[in-house]
Design an enzyme around this catalytic site. Structure first.
Site, PDB file in Angstrom:
ATOM      1  N   ARG A   1     -32.968  53.661  67.504  1.00 47.19           N
ATOM      2  CA  ARG A   1     -32.865  53.776  68.963  1.00 47.19           C
ATOM      3  C   ARG A   1     -33.982  54.698  69.412  1.00 47.19           C
ATOM      4  NH1 ARG A   1     -27.639  54.667  72.698  1.00 47.19           N
ATOM      5  NH2 ARG A   1     -27.638  52.446  72.271  1.00 47.19           N
TER       6      ARG A   1
ATOM      7  N   HIS B   1     -32.409  45.721  74.617  1.00 52.10           N
ATOM      8  CA  HIS B   1     -31.207  46.127  73.876  1.00 52.10           C
ATOM      9  C   HIS B   1     -30.593  44.859  73.268  1.00 52.10           C
ATOM     10  CE1 HIS B   1     -28.052  48.558  72.500  1.00 52.10           C
ATOM     11  NE2 HIS B   1     -27.484  48.946  73.621  1.00 52.10           N
TER      12      HIS B   1
ATOM     13  N   GLN C   1     -26.900  44.624  71.988  1.00 49.03           N
ATOM     14  CA  GLN C   1     -25.965  44.567  73.107  1.00 49.03           C
ATOM     15  C   GLN C   1     -25.827  43.135  73.608  1.00 49.03           C
ATOM     16  OE1 GLN C   1     -24.199  47.305  74.583  1.00 49.03           O
ATOM     17  NE2 GLN C   1     -23.129  45.536  75.406  1.00 49.03           N
TER      18      GLN C   1
ATOM     19  N   ASP D   1     -24.842  47.860  84.847  1.00 51.97           N
ATOM     20  CA  ASP D   1     -25.183  48.963  83.935  1.00 51.97           C
ATOM     21  C   ASP D   1     -25.560  50.161  84.800  1.00 51.97           C
ATOM     22  OD1 ASP D   1     -25.912  50.498  81.720  1.00 51.97           O
ATOM     23  OD2 ASP D   1     -27.841  49.508  81.426  1.00 51.97           O
TER      24      ASP D   1
ATOM     25  N   CYS E   1     -22.260  47.320  79.643  1.00 47.41           N
ATOM     26  CA  CYS E   1     -22.553  47.704  78.258  1.00 47.41           C
ATOM     27  C   CYS E   1     -21.924  49.041  77.887  1.00 47.41           C
ATOM     28  CB  CYS E   1     -24.062  47.756  78.052  1.00 47.41           C
ATOM     29  SG  CYS E   1     -24.873  48.953  79.118  1.00 47.41           S
TER      30      CYS E   1
ATOM     31  N   ARG F   1     -19.524  44.649  69.712  1.00 51.01           N
ATOM     32  CA  ARG F   1     -20.734  45.224  69.101  1.00 51.01           C
ATOM     33  C   ARG F   1     -20.582  45.250  67.583  1.00 51.01           C
ATOM     34  NH1 ARG F   1     -24.010  48.686  72.009  1.00 51.01           N
ATOM     35  NH2 ARG F   1     -25.279  48.635  70.134  1.00 51.01           N
TER      36      ARG F   1
HETATM   37  N1   CP Z   1     -23.863  50.226  74.981  1.00 47.70           N
HETATM   38  C1   CP Z   1     -24.388  51.124  74.113  1.00 47.70           C
HETATM   39  O1   CP Z   1     -25.407  50.883  73.462  1.00 47.70           O
HETATM   40  O2   CP Z   1     -23.695  52.294  74.036  1.00 47.70           O
HETATM   41  P1   CP Z   1     -24.172  53.642  73.299  1.00 47.70           P
HETATM   42  O3   CP Z   1     -25.334  54.164  74.094  1.00 47.70           O
HETATM   43  O4   CP Z   1     -22.993  54.538  73.346  1.00 47.70           O
HETATM   44  O5   CP Z   1     -24.591  53.287  71.910  1.00 47.70           O
HETATM   45  N1  NVA Z   2     -29.642  51.103  80.242  1.00 42.50           N
HETATM   46  C1  NVA Z   2     -28.907  52.112  79.513  1.00 42.50           C
HETATM   47  C2  NVA Z   2     -28.132  51.488  78.412  1.00 42.50           C
HETATM   48  C3  NVA Z   2     -27.310  52.420  77.590  1.00 42.50           C
HETATM   49  C4  NVA Z   2     -26.585  51.731  76.478  1.00 42.50           C
HETATM   50  C5  NVA Z   2     -29.876  53.145  78.959  1.00 42.50           C
HETATM   51  O1  NVA Z   2     -30.952  52.769  78.475  1.00 42.50           O
HETATM   52  O2  NVA Z   2     -29.575  54.330  79.047  1.00 42.50           O
END
Ligand code: CP
Ligand code: NVA
Length: 308
Positions: A103, A130, A133, A225, A265, A293
């Site tokens: 990430r 993502h 997701q 989101d 998400c 997930r």
């Molecule tokens: N939706 C998602 O990726 O959640 P987290 O940021 O908690 O991993």
């Molecule tokens: N769009 C959000 C998604 C988190 C899972 C972010 O990037 O923070």
């Protein structure tokens, strides 16, 4: 066969459907008592430059369910590109673990990890996309409607990483994708342009709108989101002035198909992009979606890390 899982766009519709079939199978197997230890002895390194609940827990538990293990590497620990170059980290991990989930902030960083690793690299969210997701999202749509093709999916809010991957998977698999977002918060032009021929090939209809009310007419799925993604915190106040008309509330949901489901998400900023009434109401599928997930990613893990 792909080495990595970096973006939905890299996979053919057939490959995505094969992953989804496997996810459904693994979910059934897990619920019936447990998965086979297909990844026995395999270890996945989890690189996180940003916080996480779902991604961290689902990858860690997914590896354990398949007989393997996971190793969490915090931002401070490895200092991706700071303490050490990405190319060096990738080559060191390639000799010690069997896969990397990352990430990151810059999408380029996950691409670079993949370039220098001899082991599979999975994108666990970047500023651009993502894809894990999106796999769980479309699995949830499939479970709800028994199909993906021709389902009307509307995303309301910021044209962010989650929106890009959702658009890509809808276009690949023939779902119709509509987005309503404010001026200045469009998805990247390149994401939109590259998906158009893919949508044309699958019969997916794409709509890029400003008006949230128009966007939800006939919607069978409403998705939203956060207004402010991780890394954009200094824009929070500005965004809070722009985004309120895009809130997913009871009134907006009432304008959609009567059987509409609502997805997010998570994490949710309750009573900003989604109200409590909607998040906890009869149309919400937020928690089955989050749980998917686990199952969707097990399919990715087994496919990339399992015996070929
Ligand atoms: N939706 C998602 O990726 O959640 P987290 O940021 O908690 O991993
Ligand atoms: N769009 C959000 C998604 C988190 C899972 C972010 O990037 O923070």
């Amino acid at each position: 066969m792909h080495k990595d899982f970096l973006d939905i766009i890299d996979y053919t519709p057939e490959e995505l459907l094969a992953l989804l079939d496997l996810a459904v199978e693994l979910k059934k197997e897990y619920k019936a008592g447990g998965n086979q230890p297909t990844l026995k002895g395999k270890v996945l390194a989890l690189i996180f430059q940003k916080p996480s609940l779902r991604t961290r827990v689902s990858f860690d538990m997914g590896m354990r369910h398949l007989g393997g293990d996971a190793l969490y590497l915090s931002p401070n620990e490895i200092g991706l590109g700071k303490r050490e170059s990405i190319a060096d980290i990738a080559r060191v991990l390639s000799g010690m673990v069997h896969g990397i989930m990352a990430r990151v902030f810059e999408h380029q960083h996950v691409l670079e990890l993949a370039k220098w690793s001899s082991i599979p690299v999975i994108n666990g969210l970047s500023d651009y996309s993502h894809p894990c997701q999106a796999m769980a999202d479309i699995m949830t749509v499939y479970e709800e409607f028994g199909k993906i093709k021709d389902v009307n999916i509307t995303y309301v809010g910021d044209g962010n990483n989650v929106a890009v991957s959702l658009m890509q998977i809808a276009a690949k698999l023939g779902a119709n994708f509509t987005i309503a977002n404010p001026v200045d918060y469009d998805m990247p032009v390149q994401a939109i342009e590259t998906v158009k021929p893919i949508a044309a090939a699958s019969g997916s209809k794409l709509n890029f709108l400003r008006d949230p009310h128009e966007s939800v007419k006939r919607a069978q799925v409403i998705y939203t989101d956060t207004w402010t993604s991780m890394g954009q915190e200094e824009e929070t106040a500005k965004r809070e002035l722009v985004f309120p008309p895009y809130q997913v509330n009871d009134q907006l949901v009432a304008e959609a198909d009567p059987e509409v489901i609502v997805l997010h998400c998570l994490p949710a900023h309750r009573n900003q992009e989604i109200t409590d009434e909607v998040a906890d109401g009869p149309h919400s599928r937020l928690f089955p979606q989050a749980h998917n997930r686990l199952h969707a990613q097990k399919a990715i893990l087994q496919t990339l890390l399992g015996e070929k």
